[in-house]
Design an enzyme around this catalytic site. Structure first.
Site, short mmCIF file in Angstrom:
data_model
loop_
_atom_site.label_atom_id
_atom_site.label_comp_id
_atom_site.label_asym_id
_atom_site.label_seq_id
_atom_site.Cartn_x
_atom_site.Cartn_y
_atom_site.Cartn_z
N SER A 72 78.44 108.37 8.81
CA SER A 72 77.41 109.33 9.22
C SER A 72 77.15 109.37 10.72
CB SER A 72 76.10 109.04 8.47
OG SER A 72 76.16 109.57 7.17
N LYS A 210 72.17 106.89 15.85
CA LYS A 210 72.54 107.34 14.50
C LYS A 210 73.24 106.20 13.77
CE LYS A 210 72.77 110.14 11.11
NZ LYS A 210 72.65 108.95 10.23
N THR A 211 72.83 106.01 12.51
CA THR A 211 73.48 105.03 11.65
C THR A 211 74.68 105.65 10.96
OG1 THR A 211 71.97 105.68 9.88
CG2 THR A 211 71.37 103.73 11.17
N GLY A 212 75.51 104.78 10.39
CA GLY A 212 76.64 105.23 9.58
C GLY A 212 77.06 104.11 8.63
#
EC number: 3.5.2.6
Length: 275
Positions: A72, A210-212
């Site tokens: 993500s 932003k995380t992923g």
């Protein structure tokens, strides 16, 4: 709204103070303690532009060059693609939930760009991918020099289960271009994406990130803006315990950033996104 206005003004000031300089790389093997504290295996790259030598600080240099699925974190460039291709007009356009239960309350509702970024709402970005198409996606990826620029997939979303892959070092290079509005997209679109990335803000700093997560490994990428310069970061870790390991991404990054005074020691005074 106040945070957003402050963010725009602060970004303009920060960009105005930016100056190019020679950058070296410094291995920070002492950062192992932060990974050990959380029993995590991974790498982090920190580019501290507050310093005159603008050093690139790295834990596990070998892994920092290894490519992984962006998961993500790809929502950052993907949003730019969607805006440029006309798959979404602006941050106010509503995408109606189709009624399918996706196992997460944040996904089971109508979305706009802000909620889709905050909640990592995959189905919205699947709509974008369908609208953009594989050929145009490949051209966009090559245009911005994003990892291996390969959107091919035999099954599932190419940024999670497909061939697309990027390293922590390459994440930093991409984020720096976005920060400076140097990507080949309209400046207003780049500014909008940066606004969507705001996680926290204090009196004189802004955290955009932003995380992923693709199941086996997780990311946290972004930067902290200060009047004296920005501090970029890209972390990836293995997640053998799956969701039980997810909190470690932010915990490790925050500990490291606080150790170099890139984040204040206390919790942020404002939070615009639950991660």
């Amino acid at each position: 709204m106040a945070i957003r206005i402050f963010a725009i003004l602060f970004s303009i000031f920060s960009l105005a103070t930016f100056a190019h300089a020679q950058e070296g790389t410094l291995e920070r093997s002492d950062w192992r303690k932060f990974f050990s504290e959380f029993q995590a295996k991974g790498t982090i790259v920190v580019a501290d532009e507050r310093q005159a030598d603008r050093a690139m600080l790295v834990f596990d240099p070998v892994r920092s060059k290894k490519r992984y699925s962006p998961a993500s974190t790809f929502k950052i460039p993907h949003t730019l693609f969607a805006l440029d291709a006309g798959a979404v007009r602006d941050e106010f356009q509503i995408f109606r939930w189709d009624g399918v239960n996706r196992g997460f309350a944040g996904h089971n509702q109508d979305q706009d760009l802000r909620s889709a970024m905050r909640n990592s709402t995959v189905w919205v970005y699947e709509l974008f991918a369908k609208e953009i198409g594989d050929d145009k996606a490949r051209r966009y990826l090559k245009k911005i020099d994003y990892g291996n620029a390969d959107p091919s997939t035999s099954n599932g979303d190419y940024w999670i289960e497909g061939s697309l892959a990027i390293s922590a070092q390459e994440q930093i290079a991409f984020l720096r271009k976005l920060y400076r509005n140097e990507l080949p997209f309209r400046v207003e679109h780049q500014r909008l994406v940066k606004d969507l990335m705001i996680v926290e803000a204090g009196r004189n700093w802004i955290l955009r990130a932003k995380t992923g997560w693709e199941g086996r490994m997780g990311w946290w990428v972004g930067w902290v803006e200060w009047p004296t310069g920005s501090v970029f970061f890209a972390l990836n870790i293995d997640t053998p315990n799956r969701m039980d390991d997810l909190f470690k991404r932010e915990a490790i990054v925050r500990a490291i950033l606080r150790s170099i005074e890139a984040l204040p020691p206390n919790p942020a005074v404002n939070s615009d996104a639950a991660r």
